[in-house]
Design a protein around this motif. Structure first.
Motif, PDB file in Angstrom:
ATOM      1  N   ALA A  22      31.708  35.461  30.001  1.00 32.86           N
ATOM      2  CA  ALA A  22      32.339  35.642  28.695  1.00 32.86           C
ATOM      3  C   ALA A  22      33.380  36.753  28.702  1.00 32.86           C
ATOM      4  O   ALA A  22      34.299  36.761  27.862  1.00 32.86           O
ATOM      5  CB  ALA A  22      31.270  35.941  27.643  1.00 32.86           C
ATOM      6  N   ASP A  23      33.247  37.695  29.634  1.00 32.01           N
ATOM      7  CA  ASP A  23      34.219  38.795  29.733  1.00 32.01           C
ATOM      8  C   ASP A  23      35.346  38.506  30.714  1.00 32.01           C
ATOM      9  O   ASP A  23      36.180  39.379  30.982  1.00 32.01           O
ATOM     10  CB  ASP A  23      33.495  40.077  30.148  1.00 32.01           C
ATOM     11  N   GLY A  24      35.352  37.301  31.286  1.00 36.92           N
ATOM     12  CA  GLY A  24      36.406  36.924  32.212  1.00 36.92           C
ATOM     13  C   GLY A  24      36.164  37.319  33.647  1.00 36.92           C
ATOM     14  O   GLY A  24      37.086  37.268  34.473  1.00 36.92           O
ATOM     15  N   ASN A  25      34.932  37.702  33.971  1.00 39.10           N
ATOM     16  CA  ASN A  25      34.619  38.153  35.322  1.00 39.10           C
ATOM     17  C   ASN A  25      34.058  37.035  36.186  1.00 39.10           C
ATOM     18  O   ASN A  25      33.318  36.182  35.697  1.00 39.10           O
ATOM     19  CB  ASN A  25      33.590  39.287  35.278  1.00 39.10           C
ATOM     20  N   VAL A  26      34.378  37.064  37.476  1.00 40.72           N
ATOM     21  CA  VAL A  26      33.747  36.199  38.468  1.00 40.72           C
ATOM     22  C   VAL A  26      32.590  36.984  39.097  1.00 40.72           C
ATOM     23  O   VAL A  26      32.783  38.087  39.586  1.00 40.72           O
ATOM     24  CB  VAL A  26      34.750  35.784  39.561  1.00 40.72           C
ATOM     25  N   ASN A  27      31.403  36.424  39.051  1.00 44.60           N
ATOM     26  CA  ASN A  27      30.208  37.027  39.647  1.00 44.60           C
ATOM     27  C   ASN A  27      29.675  38.161  38.775  1.00 44.60           C
ATOM     28  O   ASN A  27      28.551  38.117  38.299  1.00 44.60           O
ATOM     29  CB  ASN A  27      30.498  37.512  41.075  1.00 44.60           C
ATOM     30  N   CYS A  28      30.468  39.218  38.590  1.00 39.51           N
ATOM     31  CA  CYS A  28      30.101  40.314  37.704  1.00 39.51           C
ATOM     32  C   CYS A  28      31.338  41.180  37.518  1.00 39.51           C
ATOM     33  O   CYS A  28      32.368  40.978  38.175  1.00 39.51           O
ATOM     34  CB  CYS A  28      28.948  41.134  38.288  1.00 39.51           C
ATOM     35  N   GLU A  29      31.249  42.138  36.622  1.00 41.90           N
ATOM     36  CA  GLU A  29      32.337  43.097  36.442  1.00 41.90           C
ATOM     37  C   GLU A  29      32.500  43.939  37.705  1.00 41.90           C
ATOM     38  O   GLU A  29      31.529  44.487  38.229  1.00 41.90           O
ATOM     39  CB  GLU A  29      32.010  44.020  35.272  1.00 41.90           C
ATOM     40  N   VAL A  30      33.735  44.020  38.214  1.00 45.23           N
ATOM     41  CA  VAL A  30      34.060  44.870  39.357  1.00 45.23           C
ATOM     42  C   VAL A  30      35.359  45.607  39.042  1.00 45.23           C
ATOM     43  O   VAL A  30      36.282  45.035  38.459  1.00 45.23           O
ATOM     44  CB  VAL A  30      34.211  44.062  40.666  1.00 45.23           C
ATOM     45  N   THR A  31      35.418  46.854  39.444  1.00 41.90           N
ATOM     46  CA  THR A  31      36.579  47.695  39.174  1.00 41.90           C
ATOM     47  C   THR A  31      37.104  48.286  40.472  1.00 41.90           C
ATOM     48  O   THR A  31      36.333  48.793  41.287  1.00 41.90           O
ATOM     49  CB  THR A  31      36.201  48.839  38.216  1.00 41.90           C
ATOM     50  N   GLY A  32      38.408  48.202  40.675  1.00 41.21           N
ATOM     51  CA  GLY A  32      39.074  48.935  41.742  1.00 41.21           C
ATOM     52  C   GLY A  32      39.667  50.214  41.174  1.00 41.21           C
ATOM     53  O   GLY A  32      39.707  50.409  39.949  1.00 41.21           O
ATOM     54  N   PHE A  33      40.149  51.085  42.045  1.00 40.88           N
ATOM     55  CA  PHE A  33      40.667  52.373  41.605  1.00 40.88           C
ATOM     56  C   PHE A  33      41.905  52.756  42.400  1.00 40.88           C
ATOM     57  O   PHE A  33      42.028  52.421  43.579  1.00 40.88           O
ATOM     58  CB  PHE A  33      39.611  53.475  41.791  1.00 40.88           C
ATOM     59  N   VAL A  34      42.800  53.487  41.742  1.00 40.14           N
ATOM     60  CA  VAL A  34      43.966  54.078  42.405  1.00 40.14           C
ATOM     61  C   VAL A  34      43.962  55.567  42.115  1.00 40.14           C
ATOM     62  O   VAL A  34      43.941  55.987  40.954  1.00 40.14           O
ATOM     63  CB  VAL A  34      45.281  53.437  41.930  1.00 40.14           C
ATOM     64  N   LEU A  35      43.977  56.373  43.180  1.00 42.27           N
ATOM     65  CA  LEU A  35      44.015  57.827  43.074  1.00 42.27           C
ATOM     66  C   LEU A  35      45.436  58.302  43.350  1.00 42.27           C
ATOM     67  O   LEU A  35      46.054  57.867  44.329  1.00 42.27           O
ATOM     68  CB  LEU A  35      43.070  58.466  44.091  1.00 42.27           C
ATOM     69  N   SER A  36      45.942  59.206  42.507  1.00 36.51           N
ATOM     70  CA  SER A  36      47.301  59.697  42.721  1.00 36.51           C
ATOM     71  C   SER A  36      47.450  61.082  42.117  1.00 36.51           C
ATOM     72  O   SER A  36      46.658  61.509  41.270  1.00 36.51           O
ATOM     73  CB  SER A  36      48.335  58.746  42.106  1.00 36.51           C
ATOM     74  N   GLY A  37      48.471  61.788  42.546  1.00 35.47           N
ATOM     75  CA  GLY A  37      48.771  63.114  42.028  1.00 35.47           C
ATOM     76  C   GLY A  37      49.971  63.689  42.732  1.00 35.47           C
ATOM     77  O   GLY A  37      50.375  63.219  43.804  1.00 35.47           O
ATOM     78  N   GLN A  38      50.570  64.707  42.133  1.00 30.74           N
ATOM     79  CA  GLN A  38      51.760  65.325  42.701  1.00 30.74           C
ATOM     80  C   GLN A  38      51.476  65.841  44.102  1.00 30.74           C
ATOM     81  O   GLN A  38      50.517  66.578  44.332  1.00 30.74           O
ATOM     82  CB  GLN A  38      52.225  66.468  41.809  1.00 30.74           C
ATOM     83  N   GLY A  39      52.303  65.414  45.056  1.00 26.89           N
ATOM     84  CA  GLY A  39      52.172  65.867  46.428  1.00 26.89           C
ATOM     85  C   GLY A  39      51.054  65.224  47.210  1.00 26.89           C
ATOM     86  O   GLY A  39      50.803  65.605  48.359  1.00 26.89           O
ATOM     87  N   LEU A  40      50.371  64.229  46.618  1.00 27.60           N
ATOM     88  CA  LEU A  40      49.259  63.554  47.284  1.00 27.60           C
ATOM     89  C   LEU A  40      49.635  62.113  47.617  1.00 27.60           C
ATOM     90  O   LEU A  40      50.450  61.500  46.920  1.00 27.60           O
ATOM     91  CB  LEU A  40      48.021  63.524  46.367  1.00 27.60           C
ATOM     92  N   PRO A  41      49.027  61.546  48.654  1.00 18.97           N
ATOM     93  CA  PRO A  41      49.207  60.107  48.876  1.00 18.97           C
ATOM     94  C   PRO A  41      48.535  59.320  47.758  1.00 18.97           C
ATOM     95  O   PRO A  41      47.531  59.773  47.186  1.00 18.97           O
ATOM     96  CB  PRO A  41      48.515  59.862  50.222  1.00 18.97           C
ATOM     97  N   THR A  42      49.086  58.191  47.425  1.00 14.73           N
ATOM     98  CA  THR A  42      48.472  57.286  46.444  1.00 14.73           C
ATOM     99  C   THR A  42      47.516  56.371  47.184  1.00 14.73           C
ATOM    100  O   THR A  42      47.911  55.655  48.116  1.00 14.73           O
ATOM    101  CB  THR A  42      49.544  56.473  45.716  1.00 14.73           C
ATOM    102  N   VAL A  43      46.245  56.402  46.777  1.00 11.96           N
ATOM    103  CA  VAL A  43      45.173  55.717  47.501  1.00 11.96           C
ATOM    104  C   VAL A  43      44.581  54.630  46.611  1.00 11.96           C
ATOM    105  O   VAL A  43      44.105  54.911  45.500  1.00 11.96           O
ATOM    106  CB  VAL A  43      44.063  56.703  47.917  1.00 11.96           C
ATOM    107  N   TYR A  44      44.606  53.404  47.099  1.00 12.81           N
ATOM    108  CA  TYR A  44      43.998  52.261  46.403  1.00 12.81           C
ATOM    109  C   TYR A  44      42.659  51.930  47.043  1.00 12.81           C
ATOM    110  O   TYR A  44      42.566  51.783  48.264  1.00 12.81           O
ATOM    111  CB  TYR A  44      44.927  51.052  46.481  1.00 12.81           C
ATOM    112  N   ILE A  45      41.612  51.839  46.231  1.00 15.47           N
ATOM    113  CA  ILE A  45      40.274  51.434  46.684  1.00 15.47           C
ATOM    114  C   ILE A  45      39.968  50.113  46.013  1.00 15.47           C
ATOM    115  O   ILE A  45      39.848  50.034  44.790  1.00 15.47           O
ATOM    116  CB  ILE A  45      39.230  52.505  46.318  1.00 15.47           C
ATOM    117  N   SER A  46      39.825  49.058  46.795  1.00 15.91           N
ATOM    118  CA  SER A  46      39.824  47.709  46.231  1.00 15.91           C
ATOM    119  C   SER A  46      38.544  47.340  45.500  1.00 15.91           C
ATOM    120  O   SER A  46      38.576  46.492  44.602  1.00 15.91           O
ATOM    121  CB  SER A  46      40.084  46.679  47.331  1.00 15.91           C
ATOM    122  N   GLY A  47      37.390  47.961  45.881  1.00 17.14           N
ATOM    123  CA  GLY A  47      36.138  47.388  45.405  1.00 17.14           C
ATOM    124  C   GLY A  47      35.984  45.990  45.986  1.00 17.14           C
ATOM    125  O   GLY A  47      36.763  45.561  46.853  1.00 17.14           O
TER     126      GLY A  47
END
Length: 267
Positions: A140-165
């Motif tokens: 009903a919430d539009g999820n396949v299997n279950c709710e899953v969240t990925g994340f992107v970490l970023s900040g000034q002078g830092l690499p931008t890091v994507y974590i897919s989940g």
């Protein structure tokens, strides 16, 4: 295990399964903590424990939980570990189930953490993930299997890091790439996880070839694979991942080291 992870300026280590430790901006971040020993976990079987246990990881500033519904991403000791952190970021449904200190983030919403290194804030952006085939039935919430969240970490002078989940959708990868056009490091949950009773046994996470395709779409200059060993339902491992990147001409992007070994994240 008595190995302790010393603090790093900007580095990552994978401990086994999906669990990674990222030192960035003076913060220690742990994603999808799994610290149980090998053994059965309901309908899943864990085949190896982590390279470093909770004591070795030490105090953390942030725990990221892609989803809490499956023990291969949050087992019992991982759950207890997360509850001791000052902050857990996850999806809204998972946050309700976990309780404090979990905060739920819907896709494309962010959270700011002050950086001990004096560089301002670390931005944690929640991004979508699809835990199975793109054409699978959704809840009903539009999820396949279950709710899953990925994340992107970023900040000034830092690499931008994507974590897919546990994302298996290249369409979702393309959407993330369109919205965030400067991902430096991609931590990709691979392993082609399969459960025969789900979706005709089709992959629930990225296949090795899918991970290589995701790396190309994202344009990341560094790829750290995770979630490819330690559980019996992972159908592809490190050899398949390395071969897929080799065949795609992307071997130079791949960073794989023995679990518990630090790898620098270049900015």
């Amino acid at each position: 295990m008595t190995t302790a992870l010393s603090r790093q300026d900007c580095a990552i280590t994978v401990l086994g399964g999906p669990t990674a430790v990222i030192d960035i901006g003076g913060l220690r971040v742990v994603s999808d903590p799994t610290f149980d020993p090998a053994g059965p976990q309901g309908y899943l079987t864990k085949t190896a424990g982590p390279a470093v246990d909770e004591d070795g990881v030490g105090p953390v500033d942030l725990v990221l939980v892609s989803h809490e519904a499956h023990p291969d991403n949050l087992d019992e000791r991982g759950r207890a570990f997360a509850k001791t952190a000052p902050l857990v970021l996850t999806g809204p449904v998972a946050a309700q189930r976990l309780g404090a200190p979990a905060v739920g983030l819907s896709p494309w919403t962010g959270h700011l953490l002050p950086r001990p290194d004096g560089g301002g804030d670390l931005t944690v952006l929640a991004v979508p993930a699809v835990h199975g085939p793109e054409d699978a039935e959704r809840d009903a919430d539009g999820n396949v299997n279950c709710e899953v969240t990925g994340f992107v970490l970023s900040g000034q002078g830092l690499p931008t890091v994507y974590i897919s989940g546990d994302n298996a959708s290249l369409r979702t990868i393309a959407e993330i790439s369109r919205r965030i056009q400067a991902i430096d490091v991609a931590v990709l949950h691979a392993g082609a996880a399969r459960v025969p009773a789900k979706f005709e046994g089709r992959p629930l996470s990225l296949t090795a070839r899918g991970a290589a395709a995701a790396a190309a779409v994202l344009g990341a200059h560094t790829v750290v694979p995770a979630h490819y060993d330690g559980w019996a339902h992972f159908s592809e491992g490190r050899p398949e991942t390395e071969l897929a990147f080799h065949e795609a001409g992307l071997s130079a992007l791949l960073r794989v080291a023995p679990h518990g070994t630090w790898m620098p994240l270049a900015s």
